[in-house]
Design a protein around this motif. Structure first.
Motif, mmCIF file in Angstrom:
data_model
loop_
_atom_site.group_PDB
_atom_site.id
_atom_site.type_symbol
_atom_site.label_atom_id
_atom_site.label_comp_id
_atom_site.label_asym_id
_atom_site.label_seq_id
_atom_site.Cartn_x
_atom_site.Cartn_y
_atom_site.Cartn_z
ATOM 1 N N PRO A 41 -9.091 -1.354 -8.937
ATOM 2 C CA PRO A 41 -9.621 -0.303 -8.065
ATOM 3 C C PRO A 41 -10.143 0.884 -8.870
ATOM 4 O O PRO A 41 -9.556 1.256 -9.894
ATOM 5 C CB PRO A 41 -8.408 0.082 -7.211
ATOM 6 C CG PRO A 41 -7.226 -0.282 -8.036
ATOM 7 C CD PRO A 41 -7.624 -1.494 -8.829
ATOM 8 N N ASP A 42 -11.226 1.473 -8.405
ATOM 9 C CA ASP A 42 -11.773 2.662 -9.067
ATOM 10 C C ASP A 42 -10.775 3.803 -9.092
ATOM 11 O O ASP A 42 -10.827 4.668 -9.975
ATOM 12 C CB ASP A 42 -13.046 3.128 -8.350
ATOM 13 C CG ASP A 42 -14.232 2.215 -8.643
ATOM 14 O OD1 ASP A 42 -14.064 1.284 -9.450
ATOM 15 O OD2 ASP A 42 -15.304 2.442 -8.058
ATOM 16 N N SER A 43 -9.833 3.807 -8.123
ATOM 17 C CA SER A 43 -8.874 4.915 -8.022
ATOM 18 C C SER A 43 -7.985 5.030 -9.244
ATOM 19 O O SER A 43 -7.360 6.074 -9.473
ATOM 20 C CB SER A 43 -8.007 4.745 -6.765
ATOM 21 O OG SER A 43 -7.249 3.547 -6.839
ATOM 22 N N GLY A 94 -4.033 5.011 -6.910
ATOM 23 C CA GLY A 94 -4.652 6.227 -7.407
ATOM 24 C C GLY A 94 -4.049 7.497 -6.851
ATOM 25 O O GLY A 94 -4.383 8.603 -7.316
ATOM 26 N N GLN A 95 -3.153 7.366 -5.854
ATOM 27 C CA GLN A 95 -2.488 8.536 -5.278
ATOM 28 C C GLN A 95 -1.237 8.940 -6.047
ATOM 29 O O GLN A 95 -0.627 9.966 -5.744
ATOM 30 C CB GLN A 95 -2.121 8.250 -3.812
ATOM 31 C CG GLN A 95 -3.310 7.953 -2.925
ATOM 32 C CD GLN A 95 -2.893 7.486 -1.535
ATOM 33 O OE1 GLN A 95 -1.767 7.739 -1.088
ATOM 34 N NE2 GLN A 95 -3.801 6.807 -0.848
ATOM 35 N N PRO A 135 -3.427 -2.375 -5.039
ATOM 36 C CA PRO A 135 -3.884 -1.534 -3.918
ATOM 37 C C PRO A 135 -4.600 -0.279 -4.394
ATOM 38 O O PRO A 135 -4.262 0.304 -5.427
ATOM 39 C CB PRO A 135 -2.589 -1.196 -3.178
ATOM 40 C CG PRO A 135 -1.518 -1.332 -4.201
ATOM 41 C CD PRO A 135 -1.957 -2.444 -5.103
ATOM 42 N N ASP A 136 -5.572 0.143 -3.609
ATOM 43 C CA ASP A 136 -6.325 1.350 -3.927
ATOM 44 C C ASP A 136 -5.436 2.583 -3.919
ATOM 45 O O ASP A 136 -5.726 3.571 -4.603
ATOM 46 C CB ASP A 136 -7.466 1.514 -2.921
ATOM 47 C CG ASP A 136 -8.434 2.597 -3.335
ATOM 48 O OD1 ASP A 136 -9.090 2.432 -4.374
ATOM 49 O OD2 ASP A 136 -8.513 3.613 -2.627
ATOM 50 N N SER A 137 -4.305 2.518 -3.204
ATOM 51 C CA SER A 137 -3.400 3.665 -3.103
ATOM 52 C C SER A 137 -2.742 3.991 -4.432
ATOM 53 O O SER A 137 -2.111 5.045 -4.578
ATOM 54 C CB SER A 137 -2.316 3.394 -2.049
ATOM 55 O OG SER A 137 -1.515 2.274 -2.427
ATOM 56 N N ASN A 183 -4.353 -8.172 -4.575
ATOM 57 C CA ASN A 183 -5.082 -7.104 -5.247
ATOM 58 C C ASN A 183 -4.171 -5.942 -5.585
ATOM 59 O O ASN A 183 -3.161 -5.708 -4.905
ATOM 60 C CB ASN A 183 -6.219 -6.595 -4.356
ATOM 61 C CG ASN A 183 -7.276 -7.649 -4.127
ATOM 62 O OD1 ASN A 183 -7.304 -8.668 -4.818
ATOM 63 N ND2 ASN A 183 -8.148 -7.428 -3.166
ATOM 64 N N HIS A 207 -13.564 3.750 -13.834
ATOM 65 C CA HIS A 207 -12.153 3.370 -13.945
ATOM 66 C C HIS A 207 -11.397 4.235 -14.951
ATOM 67 O O HIS A 207 -10.168 4.152 -15.034
ATOM 68 C CB HIS A 207 -12.033 1.902 -14.358
ATOM 69 C CG HIS A 207 -12.478 0.942 -13.294
ATOM 70 N ND1 HIS A 207 -13.782 0.511 -13.189
ATOM 71 C CD2 HIS A 207 -11.793 0.349 -12.283
ATOM 72 C CE1 HIS A 207 -13.877 -0.322 -12.168
ATOM 73 N NE2 HIS A 207 -12.689 -0.444 -11.598
ATOM 74 N N TYR A 239 0.831 -1.207 0.000
ATOM 75 C CA TYR A 239 0.000 0.000 0.000
ATOM 76 C C TYR A 239 0.861 1.250 0.000
ATOM 77 O O TYR A 239 0.462 2.292 -0.519
ATOM 78 C CB TYR A 239 -0.908 -0.012 1.227
ATOM 79 C CG TYR A 239 -2.031 0.994 1.157
ATOM 80 C CD1 TYR A 239 -3.222 0.686 0.508
ATOM 81 C CD2 TYR A 239 -1.887 2.252 1.732
ATOM 82 C CE1 TYR A 239 -4.249 1.606 0.431
ATOM 83 C CE2 TYR A 239 -2.913 3.187 1.659
ATOM 84 C CZ TYR A 239 -4.095 2.863 1.007
ATOM 85 O OH TYR A 239 -5.109 3.782 0.923
#
Length: 972
Positions: A473-475, A453-454, A449-451, A447, A500, A426
């Motif tokens: 992830p949507d991010s 997107g940062q 990670p959603d991060s 997975n 996405h 992450y």
């Protein structure tokens, strides 16, 4: 106030007034004069300005000093600068007007990075007597450099690097004497200019004492003037001789230039011994990749006291022990060590390089080291400055540590092609400066990670060929700077929606093939925020409806939507939407409708619409399109009918043609013989008639697939004498008659010869031992039989082509298949003993003929055999004992002959069922012995009976088994 003070104030006031007067005068004179304005307008008239860069160049705008790319002298108003380099695809084309000569005070002329269509560099440019700066590099000129440029005696900068176009005709100048007149030259760039005949190059360069930078990269130089001890280039600070194949020792004169700050000898193929580096005390940049002389610890000891900030010693055979000599180079900012021999360890001394911003260790086969261990070296620095880290193509193991997030300055991270496992941490989201992330071809799981997107600066993301699962992830949709996204060949599942992609306005390349993702749009008429150039979504779910949003992607050059579950008809305007399309793959769907490709882009090189439900004739596609650039055309497995038309002159570049498994009829068109085909597949149709002699012109053909048709007549002898490059010849299931021509023995590189299910008679040619690959006389490297195409791989299976899911070169699987099938004919005579010299053969099927005599004693020499079928013949005698040494046999059949005696004992033979030996007078395991060697009767077979075409075909079955095994192994 004193008189002195009054006088001083008056004097100051007078100076201010005078300055203002001069300023006003200069502003009034800054407008360019009419002659120069007209000269520029005439120059513009000869240009093609498609990007409209010169919109400000109009007669109504009297002051040409304000025009784009123009600068004037503030005092005189004369034009002294024309600066029009091409920018990001915005290029000027056309001619360069001689009207520019009216710019008498021109000092700066930059027309670089444009496209002048292969015209000659104008000779009149040599008449600009005041010119200080001339840049014509990368502008698609042709011919030689005009020697008139040698008259530009005031020139300080001359840049002609790659002035010619990639396809333009150029001539190497016989000499470079014209340069001798440029005594004021400080900067000379002739990179990419062919100077192979200019043997005086060093003598001329030595006559330019003020030279500071010299760039002669890729100039075809071969003579380094080894015996010149020194040169008169005391101001030279940059010397670039890279990518010239000198293939010699390094000349002493290079090391006599003590003012050098930058030295680039990349890929010059220098070898030792080498003069000392000690005199090059000012050296900061040293690029010597792909030279042998650097593999010496003494050289690095000399360099250890230098002030190097950039060092490239890639491909120099450097070992880990030599690296210990680098520990004092603590000022290094860039270190490149790719393709060396750093197999054992990475020295801890790398931790001393706290100023290091980029390090490249890719391609070293570094093993037995974890990524965590490696990164600890840099964490020893209180504030790691690392911006770029390349570790691809090694054997680095372990996980990506959570501490990766501490490399806060990182802009490029390449960990691809290693053995890294575990999830992506992450903490990756803390790398806010990261622009490029490559972790493909590893064993990363879990997975995404959603991060992710940062990573607001991210431009390229490649996570392909891993074991990532779960949903995207949507991010991802927040990465507004992302230009390339590759998550193909993972285990990703779930639904992908507009969310996405919501902010992916910069996206140009999207690769998502071979996942289990479902694109489910919430808006029926969705228009993506991006304009893609490449889109690969093979084996994702886009259907059943045709994805109409694709038509908004006007810049597409590559499109792969194969096996995506589309079943609705294709819109007639679909293909017309992509005027730049090069690659189109819509295979393995269920797209229905007539084959209508009107308005097909003239740019298309690759077309694969195989395995769909297209119907109708092929005439509209083949005869109306006029696609002169297409190399690959695959229409296999559709419902196409009618004759194959005679209009192949419209497809002059075609190399691969697959029309197999349709309902095409008539004869093979004669005009096919006018092409340079490498691959021709028309199997599984209703083609009739004889093979026309025009096909003998296909001399580059590697694969000829004509099986399962209604062809008649004898097999032409010219197949053997003219089509000598053939690797695969498949004529099975036709109506050919007559003998097998001995001329086929000229096809030395044949790997698959399938003449089964015809009416051939006579003997099997004894000269089959001329097949050099099958007999192991020549190795089967496949170097000349590799189709570098990004489409589905085609491999042979019996008489048909099988689609393999792996995208790879043809040669990776084909070498495994070595087959001769002459079954179901009327062949007579003995089995030639010469066949036993085909040591590489994996499958031999001679069944259902009238062959007599004994099985050759040396058949056991064919140790690669996996399938052997000699059933339903008139063979006699005993089974050769050597059969017991065929350890790879997975299919064996000698049933229904006149064989006698005991079955040889061996691991493989006893593993087959009794049906492999029925209809003979054989005994011994696996047969049930009764009354000694009495024949074993079969209840359901009639000796001599031929199998029907739809019956059990042992050769085909084992081919399928073999190939499925190959497919399984190569898809692992």
């Amino acid at each position: 106030m004193s008189a002195r003070s009054s006088y001083s104030c008056f004097h100051l006031f007078l100076l201010v007034v005078l300055a203002l007067f001069r300023l006003c005068s200069s502003n009034q004179n800054s407008h360019c004069n009419d002659v120069e304005r007209q000269a520029l307008l005439q120059f513009k008239h000869g240009l093609t300005d498609e990007s409209r860069r010169l919109t400000s160049w109009v007669a109504e705008n009297k002051d040409c000093c304000t025009w784009a790319g123009i600068a004037c002298n503030n005092s005189t108003g004369h034009v002294h600068r024309v600066h029009l380099p091409g920018l990001d695809g915005m290029t000027l084309k056309g001619d360069i007007s001689q009207s520019l000569l009216d710019l008498k005070q021109l000092k700066h002329l930059d027309l670089s990075c444009n496209d002048f269509g292969g015209i000659q560099v104008p000779k009149f440019i040599g008449s600009f007597q005041n010119l200080r700066y001339l840049n014509l590099s990368y502008s698609n000129f042709s011919g030689t450099i005009p020697p008139q440029l040698g008259s530009l005696s005031k020139l300080h900068v001359l840049s002609l690097g790659s002035f010619h176009g990639r396809l333009s005709e150029t001539t190497s100048p016989a000499n470079m004497k014209w340069l001798s007149g440029l005594g004021m030259l400080h900067h000379l760039d002739m990179s990419g200019v062919d100077l192979s005949k200019a043997t005086d190059w060093l003598q001329v360069i030595n006559s330019l004492p003020l030279l500071v930078q010299l760039h002669l990269s890729r100039c075809e130089l071969s003579n380094l003037h080894m015996y010149v001890p020194s040169v008169n280039l005391r101001s030279l600070s940059v010397l670039d001789l890279s990518y010239n194949n000198f293939n010699s020792s390094v000349s002493q004169w290079i090391f006599s230039v003590t003012s050098l700050v930058s030295l680039d000898l990349t890929e010059c193929r220098f070898h030792g011994p080498i003069p000392s580096f000690r005199n090059l005390t000012s050296l900061e940049l040293l690029h010597v990749a792909m030279n042998d002389f650097m593999n010496s610890s003494s050289i690095f000891q000399e360099l250890s006291s230098s002030n190097l900030i950039s060092l490239d010693i890639s491909g120099c055979g450097i070992s880990s022990s030599v690296l210990d000599s680098l520990q004092n180079l603590t000022n290094l900012i860039s270190l490149r060590l790719t393709r060396n021999q750093l197999t054992k360890r990475i020295p801890k001394s790398l931790g001393n390089f706290c100023k290091l911003r980029e390090i490249d260790l890719s391609g070293n086969n570094i093993g037995n080291i974890s990524l965590t261990y490696f990164l600890e070296s840099f964490f020893e620095c209180k504030s790691p400055a690392l911006e770029s880290l390349w570790l691809s193509y090694n054997y680095i193991t372990g996980i990506i540590p959570h501490s990766i997030g501490n490399l806060s300055f990182l802009r490029t991270l390449d960990l691809s092609d290693n053995q890294i496992s575990g999830p992506i941490p992450y903490s990756i989201g803390r790398l806010s400066s990261l622009e490029e992330l490559y972790v493909g071809y590893n064993q990363i799981n879990g997975n995404l990670p959603d991060s992710i997107g940062q990573l607001s600066s991210l431009e390229e993301l490649s996570i392909s060929y891993n074991r990532l699962d779960g949903s995207l992830p949507d991010s991802l949709g927040q990465l507004s700077k992302l230009t390339s996204l590759d998550f193909s060949y993972n285990l990703l599942t779930g639904v992908v929606t507009e969310a996405h992609f919501i902010k992916l306005v910069s996206l140009k390349y999207l690769y998502g093939s071979a996942n289990k993702l479902i694109l489910r749009l919430q808006v029926a008429n969705w228009i993506p925020p991006f304009q893609l150039r490449s889109l690969y979504l093979k084996s994702c779910v886009l259907g059943p409806q045709f994805p109409l949003w694709l038509q908004s992607q006007k810049d597409l050059k590559e499109l792969d939507i194969s096996n995506t579950g589309i079943s609705s008809p294709m819109p007639e305007s679909f293909v017309r939407s992509f005027s730049k399309l090069l690659y189109l793959n819509m295979s393995n769907n269920h797209i229905r409708g007539p084959l209508s490709f009107s308005g097909i882009p003239a740019t298309l090189e690759f077309i694969d619409i195989s395995s769909n439900g297209f119907w109708g004739t092929v005439h509209p596609l083949l005869c109306s399109s006029g696609v002169t650039t297409t190399y690959y055309l695959d229409l296999e497995n559709n419902h196409l009918s009618g004759d194959i038309p005679e209009c192949w002159e419209k497809w002059p570049r075609l190399g691969i043609l697959n029309l197999g498994n349709n309902s095409l009829s008539g004869e093979i068109p004669r005009t096919l013989g006018s092409l340079d085909l490498q691959y021709l597949n028309i199997h599984g149709n209703k083609i009739s008639g004889r093979l026309h002699s025009s096909l003998m012109n296909l001399t580059e053909l590697d694969v000829l697939e004509l099986g399962r048709n209604e062809l008649t007549g004898s097999i032409p002898t010219w197949i053997g004498t003219k089509l000598t490059h053939l690797r695969i010849l498949n004529l099975r299931l036709n109506r050919f008659d007559g003998n097998i021509p001995h001329e086929l023995c000229h096809i030395r590189h044949i790997q698959i010869l399938d003449l089964a299910h015809n009416n051939l008679s006579g003997n099997i040619p004894r000269c089959f031992n001329n097949f050099s690959i099958l007999s192991d006389i020549e190795s089967n490297s496949g170097d000349d039989f590799t189709y570098f195409i990004n489409g589905p791989e085609k491999i042979i299976e019996g008489d048909s082509l099988v689609t393999n899911g792996r995208e790879d070169t043809y040669s990776s699987i084909l070498p495994l298949v070595m087959l001769i099938d002459l079954s179901s004919n009327n062949l007579t005579g003995y089995i030639p003993s010469e066949l036993t010299s085909l040591l590489e053969l994996t499958s031999l099927n001679l069944s259902r003929n009238q062959l007599s005599g004994s099985i050759p004693e040396k058949i056991g020499n064919m140790k690669e055999l996996m399938s052997l079928d000699l059933s339903v013949n008139r063979l006699s005698g005993e089974l050769p004992m050597s059969l017991s040494s065929l350890n790879f046999l997975s299919s064996f059949n000698v049933s229904f002959n006149n064989l006698t005696g005991r079955i040889p004992t061996g691991t493989q033979l006893q593993s087959f069922g009794e049906s492999s030996f029925f209809g003979n007078k054989l005994c011994g395991a696996p047969l049930t012995e009764a009354n000694g060697c009495e024949p074993v009767e079969a209840a359901t077979h009639t000796i001599g009976e031929k199998k029907e075409d739809d019956g059990a075909d042992w050769g085909l079955i084992i081919s399928i088994v073999i190939m499925e095994d190959c497919i399984f192994r190569f898809s692992e």
